[in-house]
Design a protein around this motif. Structure first.
Motif, PDB file in Angstrom:
ATOM      1  N   GLU A  39      34.853 127.235 -38.559  1.00  0.00           N
ATOM      2  CA  GLU A  39      33.975 126.653 -39.568  1.00  0.00           C
ATOM      3  C   GLU A  39      32.508 126.671 -39.119  1.00  0.00           C
ATOM      4  OE1 GLU A  39      35.103 122.724 -40.656  1.00  0.00           O
ATOM      5  OE2 GLU A  39      36.821 123.370 -41.869  1.00  0.00           O
ATOM      6  N   THR A  40      31.612 126.509 -40.103  1.00  0.00           N
ATOM      7  CA  THR A  40      30.180 126.325 -39.836  1.00  0.00           C
ATOM      8  C   THR A  40      29.709 125.091 -40.592  1.00  0.00           C
ATOM      9  OG1 THR A  40      29.748 128.688 -39.524  1.00  0.00           O
ATOM     10  CG2 THR A  40      27.866 127.299 -40.085  1.00  0.00           C
ATOM     11  N   GLN A  41      29.028 124.199 -39.905  1.00  0.00           N
ATOM     12  CA  GLN A  41      28.487 123.001 -40.551  1.00  0.00           C
ATOM     13  C   GLN A  41      27.003 122.862 -40.235  1.00  0.00           C
ATOM     14  OE1 GLN A  41      30.330 119.148 -40.538  1.00  0.00           O
ATOM     15  NE2 GLN A  41      32.393 119.981 -40.268  1.00  0.00           N
ATOM     16  N   HIS A  42      26.259 122.381 -41.237  1.00  0.00           N
ATOM     17  CA  HIS A  42      24.839 122.072 -41.047  1.00  0.00           C
ATOM     18  C   HIS A  42      24.687 120.563 -41.158  1.00  0.00           C
ATOM     19  CE1 HIS A  42      20.374 122.497 -42.447  1.00  0.00           C
ATOM     20  NE2 HIS A  42      20.480 122.073 -41.200  1.00  0.00           N
ATOM     21  N   VAL A  43      24.272 119.934 -40.079  1.00  0.00           N
ATOM     22  CA  VAL A  43      24.122 118.486 -40.026  1.00  0.00           C
ATOM     23  C   VAL A  43      22.633 118.145 -40.081  1.00  0.00           C
ATOM     24  CG1 VAL A  43      24.537 116.411 -38.656  1.00  0.00           C
ATOM     25  CG2 VAL A  43      26.234 118.258 -38.674  1.00  0.00           C
ATOM     26  N   VAL A  44      22.254 117.294 -41.043  1.00  0.00           N
ATOM     27  CA  VAL A  44      20.860 116.869 -41.174  1.00  0.00           C
ATOM     28  C   VAL A  44      20.764 115.388 -40.811  1.00  0.00           C
ATOM     29  CG1 VAL A  44      18.901 116.588 -42.731  1.00  0.00           C
ATOM     30  CG2 VAL A  44      20.404 118.583 -42.965  1.00  0.00           C
ATOM     31  N   GLU A  45      19.936 115.065 -39.839  1.00  0.00           N
ATOM     32  CA  GLU A  45      19.732 113.685 -39.408  1.00  0.00           C
ATOM     33  C   GLU A  45      18.257 113.331 -39.581  1.00  0.00           C
ATOM     34  OE1 GLU A  45      21.722 111.242 -38.415  1.00  0.00           O
ATOM     35  OE2 GLU A  45      23.509 112.484 -38.728  1.00  0.00           O
ATOM     36  N   ILE A  46      18.000 112.351 -40.443  1.00  0.00           N
ATOM     37  CA  ILE A  46      16.626 111.951 -40.733  1.00  0.00           C
ATOM     38  C   ILE A  46      16.430 110.490 -40.350  1.00  0.00           C
ATOM     39  CG2 ILE A  46      14.895 111.635 -42.537  1.00  0.00           C
ATOM     40  CD1 ILE A  46      16.317 113.916 -44.056  1.00  0.00           C
ATOM     41  N   ILE A  47      15.390 110.219 -39.598  1.00  0.00           N
ATOM     42  CA  ILE A  47      15.035 108.844 -39.236  1.00  0.00           C
ATOM     43  C   ILE A  47      13.689 108.545 -39.870  1.00  0.00           C
ATOM     44  CG2 ILE A  47      14.450 107.285 -37.347  1.00  0.00           C
ATOM     45  CD1 ILE A  47      16.458 108.654 -35.637  1.00  0.00           C
ATOM     46  N   ASP A  48      13.720 107.697 -40.875  1.00  0.00           N
ATOM     47  CA  ASP A  48      12.515 107.391 -41.650  1.00  0.00           C
ATOM     48  C   ASP A  48      12.666 105.987 -42.219  1.00  0.00           C
ATOM     49  OD1 ASP A  48      10.254 107.345 -43.230  1.00  0.00           O
ATOM     50  OD2 ASP A  48      11.157 108.518 -44.840  1.00  0.00           O
ATOM     51  N   ALA A  49      12.254 104.994 -41.464  1.00  0.00           N
ATOM     52  CA  ALA A  49      12.393 103.607 -41.901  1.00  0.00           C
ATOM     53  C   ALA A  49      11.281 102.777 -41.267  1.00  0.00           C
ATOM     54  CB  ALA A  49      13.766 103.063 -41.518  1.00  0.00           C
ATOM     55  N   ASP A  50      11.280 101.495 -41.581  1.00  0.00           N
ATOM     56  CA  ASP A  50      10.275 100.588 -41.031  1.00  0.00           C
ATOM     57  C   ASP A  50      10.848  99.680 -39.958  1.00  0.00           C
ATOM     58  OD1 ASP A  50       8.298 101.552 -42.789  1.00  0.00           O
ATOM     59  OD2 ASP A  50       9.021 100.243 -44.393  1.00  0.00           O
ATOM     60  N   ASP A  51      12.138  99.846 -39.651  1.00  0.00           N
ATOM     61  CA  ASP A  51      12.799  99.004 -38.658  1.00  0.00           C
ATOM     62  C   ASP A  51      13.257  99.852 -37.475  1.00  0.00           C
ATOM     63  OD1 ASP A  51      12.646  96.665 -40.312  1.00  0.00           O
ATOM     64  OD2 ASP A  51      14.312  97.491 -41.494  1.00  0.00           O
ATOM     65  N   PRO A  52      13.426  99.233 -36.317  1.00  0.00           N
ATOM     66  CA  PRO A  52      13.945  99.971 -35.153  1.00  0.00           C
ATOM     67  C   PRO A  52      15.327 100.553 -35.448  1.00  0.00           C
ATOM     68  CG  PRO A  52      13.010  97.874 -34.465  1.00  0.00           C
ATOM     69  CD  PRO A  52      13.053  97.847 -35.960  1.00  0.00           C
TER      70      PRO A  52
END
Length: 246
Positions: A39-52
């Motif tokens: 298989e092939t997977q594309h994982v997107v991880e986004i960190i965009d917030a106002d808290d730790p």
């Protein structure tokens, strides 16, 4: 809230660097992803917030399987990410493309580990970032060629742009090998923006701040282009431009 040890590098390095382990008082978010054989997977991880934020991500990759990770960190508060990829199967591969932006007094910690376990595995780790104001960043990137990973290849690189004299950057590339028939490379580039590029852009009518923003945006663009969702990509691009402008 009490700080607890969140992330530890696979091999102890010089204690005085202060990067062997990282502590956080944020609630830890954990996620495990399995990429089955072929298989092939594309994982997107986004960190965009106002808290730790603290995230621990584990990805297991099977034989002849591939995982592509796109990671974007434009948080306004402190963030810590531990990403571990196990290339368990023969002929498996992993590619990480990551960008981060540090401003104000925020702290960023990235601990990326790719364990090359199967034979003929292929690992690529590319990280880009920019720091300004009094922000701090640790990048700990490890390519771990384990016993039995004959014929495997790994490449690791980081490019850091420093936009202030008061930032603190620590880059710790690690390469571990328990096999002789492997090919590993790592490189780190740290510095200010190219003065010739800035001069060229300023000669075209941009002021210094506009020229700096344009160069940083250009460095971030290849990672944003990996996101298939056009709406999400446009939203992130707008937020990055706004953060850079501020």
């Amino acid at each position: 809230m009490e700080e607890n040890i969140f992330s530890v590098i696979p091999m102890r390095t010089w204690r005085w660097l202060g990067v062997n382990e990282i502590k956080t008082d944020a609630a830890v978010e954990e996620r495990t992803i399995d990429v089955a054989d072929g298989e092939t997977q594309h994982v997107v991880e986004i960190i965009d917030a106002d808290d730790p934020i603290a995230r621990r991500i584990k990805i297991n990759v099977g034989a002849k399987a591939r995982v592509e990770v796109t990671a974007i960190d434009i948080n306004s508060a402190d963030s810590a990410v531990e990403l571990t990829i196990d290339l368990n199967g023969d002929d498996s591969s992993a590619e990480i493309e990551s960008v981060y932006f540090g401003a104000d007094v925020r702290k960023i910690d990235l601990n990326y580990v790719i364990k090359q376990i199967g034979r003929r595995t292929d690992a690529v780790m590319k990280v880009r970032g920019a720091l300004t104001d009094r922000s701090e960043k640790n990048f700990r990137g490890t390519l771990d060629f384990q016993r039995g990973s004959k014929g495997s290849v790994g490449r690791e690189s980081e490019e850091v742009v420093l936009l202030s004299d008061d930032v603190r950057n620590r880059s710790v590339p690690l390469m571990l090998s328990h096999e002789d028939d492997v090919d590993g490379h790592h490189a780190v580039s740290i510095g200010r923006l190219d003065e010739e590029k800035l001069f060229y852009l300023e000669s075209r009518g941009l002021d210094r701040a506009q020229a700096e923003r344009l160069i940083v945006e250009a460095a971030f663009a290849p990672v944003l282009e990996r996101i298939d969702d056009e709406t999400l990509r446009a939203e992130l691009d707008e937020k990055i431009q706004r953060r850079l402008k501020n």
